[in-house]
Design a protein around this motif. Structure first.
Motif, mmCIF file in Angstrom:
data_model
loop_
_atom_site.group_PDB
_atom_site.id
_atom_site.type_symbol
_atom_site.label_atom_id
_atom_site.label_comp_id
_atom_site.label_asym_id
_atom_site.label_seq_id
_atom_site.Cartn_x
_atom_site.Cartn_y
_atom_site.Cartn_z
ATOM 1 N N LEU A 181 9.904 -3.370 -34.231
ATOM 2 C CA LEU A 181 10.928 -3.468 -35.268
ATOM 3 C C LEU A 181 12.168 -4.197 -34.759
ATOM 4 O O LEU A 181 12.556 -4.047 -33.602
ATOM 5 N N PRO A 182 12.829 -4.960 -35.620
ATOM 6 C CA PRO A 182 14.071 -5.644 -35.228
ATOM 7 C C PRO A 182 15.251 -4.682 -35.260
ATOM 8 O O PRO A 182 15.144 -3.562 -35.789
ATOM 9 N N LEU A 183 16.362 -5.119 -34.690
ATOM 10 C CA LEU A 183 17.569 -4.303 -34.717
ATOM 11 C C LEU A 183 18.085 -4.221 -36.150
ATOM 12 O O LEU A 183 18.346 -5.228 -36.794
ATOM 13 N N ASP A 184 18.205 -2.998 -36.633
ATOM 14 C CA ASP A 184 18.695 -2.753 -37.990
ATOM 15 C C ASP A 184 19.183 -1.309 -38.017
ATOM 16 O O ASP A 184 18.411 -0.385 -37.747
ATOM 17 N N ASN A 185 20.456 -1.113 -38.355
ATOM 18 C CA ASN A 185 21.023 0.238 -38.347
ATOM 19 C C ASN A 185 20.243 1.195 -39.232
ATOM 20 O O ASN A 185 20.179 2.402 -38.963
ATOM 21 N N GLU A 186 19.648 0.677 -40.288
ATOM 22 C CA GLU A 186 18.891 1.529 -41.201
ATOM 23 C C GLU A 186 17.599 2.046 -40.572
ATOM 24 O O GLU A 186 16.992 2.989 -41.085
ATOM 25 N N LEU A 187 17.187 1.428 -39.472
ATOM 26 C CA LEU A 187 15.957 1.850 -38.795
ATOM 27 C C LEU A 187 16.230 2.770 -37.612
ATOM 28 O O LEU A 187 15.282 3.210 -36.947
ATOM 29 N N ASP A 188 17.492 3.062 -37.330
ATOM 30 C CA ASP A 188 17.815 3.990 -36.236
ATOM 31 C C ASP A 188 17.108 5.320 -36.465
ATOM 32 O O ASP A 188 17.075 5.851 -37.589
ATOM 33 N N ASN A 189 16.531 5.859 -35.390
ATOM 34 C CA ASN A 189 15.808 7.137 -35.446
ATOM 35 C C ASN A 189 14.604 7.070 -36.397
ATOM 36 O O ASN A 189 14.228 8.087 -36.984
ATOM 37 N N PHE A 190 14.026 5.891 -36.535
ATOM 38 C CA PHE A 190 12.822 5.768 -37.368
ATOM 39 C C PHE A 190 11.746 6.725 -36.854
ATOM 40 O O PHE A 190 11.097 7.428 -37.630
ATOM 41 N N PHE A 191 11.579 6.751 -35.523
ATOM 42 C CA PHE A 191 10.644 7.708 -34.915
ATOM 43 C C PHE A 191 11.405 8.992 -34.626
ATOM 44 O O PHE A 191 11.801 9.273 -33.488
ATOM 45 N N ASN A 192 11.625 9.771 -35.680
ATOM 46 C CA ASN A 192 12.383 11.024 -35.552
ATOM 47 C C ASN A 192 11.440 12.181 -35.228
ATOM 48 O O ASN A 192 10.229 11.994 -35.040
ATOM 49 N N LYS A 193 11.993 13.372 -35.185
ATOM 50 C CA LYS A 193 11.206 14.545 -34.798
ATOM 51 C C LYS A 193 10.005 14.737 -35.719
ATOM 52 O O LYS A 193 8.880 14.978 -35.254
ATOM 53 N N ASP A 194 10.225 14.622 -37.033
ATOM 54 C CA ASP A 194 9.132 14.849 -37.984
ATOM 55 C C ASP A 194 7.999 13.849 -37.770
ATOM 56 O O ASP A 194 6.819 14.217 -37.792
ATOM 57 N N LEU A 195 8.352 12.581 -37.574
ATOM 58 C CA LEU A 195 7.315 11.574 -37.394
ATOM 59 C C LEU A 195 6.590 11.783 -36.067
ATOM 60 O O LEU A 195 5.359 11.732 -36.013
ATOM 61 N N LEU A 196 7.349 12.040 -34.997
ATOM 62 C CA LEU A 196 6.726 12.228 -33.689
ATOM 63 C C LEU A 196 5.771 13.420 -33.698
ATOM 64 O O LEU A 196 4.724 13.389 -33.044
ATOM 65 N N CYS A 197 6.130 14.462 -34.438
ATOM 66 C CA CYS A 197 5.282 15.657 -34.506
ATOM 67 C C CYS A 197 4.071 15.446 -35.414
ATOM 68 O O CYS A 197 3.141 16.255 -35.398
#
Length: 285
Positions: A181-197
């Motif tokens: 993914l490219p740098l984009d503030n809206e994508l920060d924490n895209f891989f969050n706890k819910d997704l990682l789990c």
């Protein structure tokens, strides 16, 4: 380009560059318009728009270009290397090299670890630009099932590309997830706890996009639980992962070198000088 005045400098100075019309570099300063009041064209030696968004003032009158494909071969190669490190059990092979008694096929067979391959591997590529396409086609040629995720739906050489927003509902079905993914503030924490789990056990997660896209605190927890195998050339807290590697967990952290390769500068120079000729001839860039 005999009549062109080139100025090479690690930084810009209004005293030296006041009359210059073109900027070529990776990090234009926020005040570039005051330093170069006659600026007509900005050419970035990278991709993405993050370096442009920080510029103060109106740049709508300035031509903007970047450097697509200059790092595709290097980043794609690095990404494939990271994946096959895990598939072929690189850590165990390294251990066998260090211990002469273990350099036998029988020792390897008794280890209860079977090296894998790309054949029938289910791979999701998040961010399906030039690099993602190269990685995807290489893996597909080896028998992997590849699906891309981007901002629009389409098909590329037999690879289905779905909307990024659909990934969370489908992420549990993949053996390997590659984020480009490219740098984009809206994508920060895209891989969050819910997704990682939500990822399947032993999933390989490779992040060669931006470190801000991954919740590293919860990622570390999943690695400690041996739920995720992780590789990246961009992490915010390297020390968090270095000790995991030393403790025998499945991590592979490298410096930010994925784009390094022998063809980078030749590609950059060819692209820029072709565009410069068009600029001088008043052709479209």
């Amino acid at each position: 380009f005999e009549n062109i005045d080139f100025h090479f400098s690690p930084s810009l100075s209004s005293n030296v560059c006041h009359d210059y019309n073109v900027y070529w570099g990776n990090r234009p300063p926020a005040n570039i318009l005051s330093i170069l009041p006659n600026l007509q064209w900005i050419h970035l030696g990278c991709v993405g728009q993050d370096r442009i968004l920080q510029i103060d003032g109106d740049i709508s009158h300035i031509k903007l270009t970047n450097s697509p494909d200059s790092v595709t071969d290097a980043v794609a190669s690095h990404t494939l290397f990271q994946l096959f490190y895990f598939l072929r059990d690189g850590r165990r092979l390294h251990h066998m090299n260090e211990n002469s008694d273990s350099q036998t096929r029988s020792y390897y067979d008794k280890s209860n670890v079977t090296p894998s391959s790309a054949y029938r591997l289910k791979v999701a590529i998040i961010g399906f630009g030039n690099i993602g396409k190269s990685v995807g086609c290489a893996l597909k040629s080896l028998g992997a099932y590849v699906k891309g995720y981007a901002t629009r739906q389409y098909e590329y050489h037999g690879i289905s590309v779905s909307l990024l927003e659909n990934f969370l509902g489908e992420c549990s079905g993949f053996d390997c997830i590659i984020s480009l993914l490219p740098l984009d503030n809206e994508l920060d924490n895209f891989f969050n706890k819910d997704l990682l789990c939500s990822l399947q056990d032993k999933c390989i997660l490779i992040n060669n996009g931006r470190s801000s896209h991954v919740d590293e605190f919860h990622l570390r927890d999943r690695i400690l639980q041996r739920k995720i195998r992780f590789a990246s050339d961009t992490v915010q807290s390297p020390a968090m992962f270095t000790d995991l590697y030393e403790s025998g967990f499945d991590v592979m952290i490298s410096p930010h070198i994925a784009a390094v390769g022998p063809h980078y500068w030749p590609k950059q120079i060819d692209l820029f000088f072709n565009l410069l000729q068009n600029f001088l001839d008043n052709y479209s860039l």
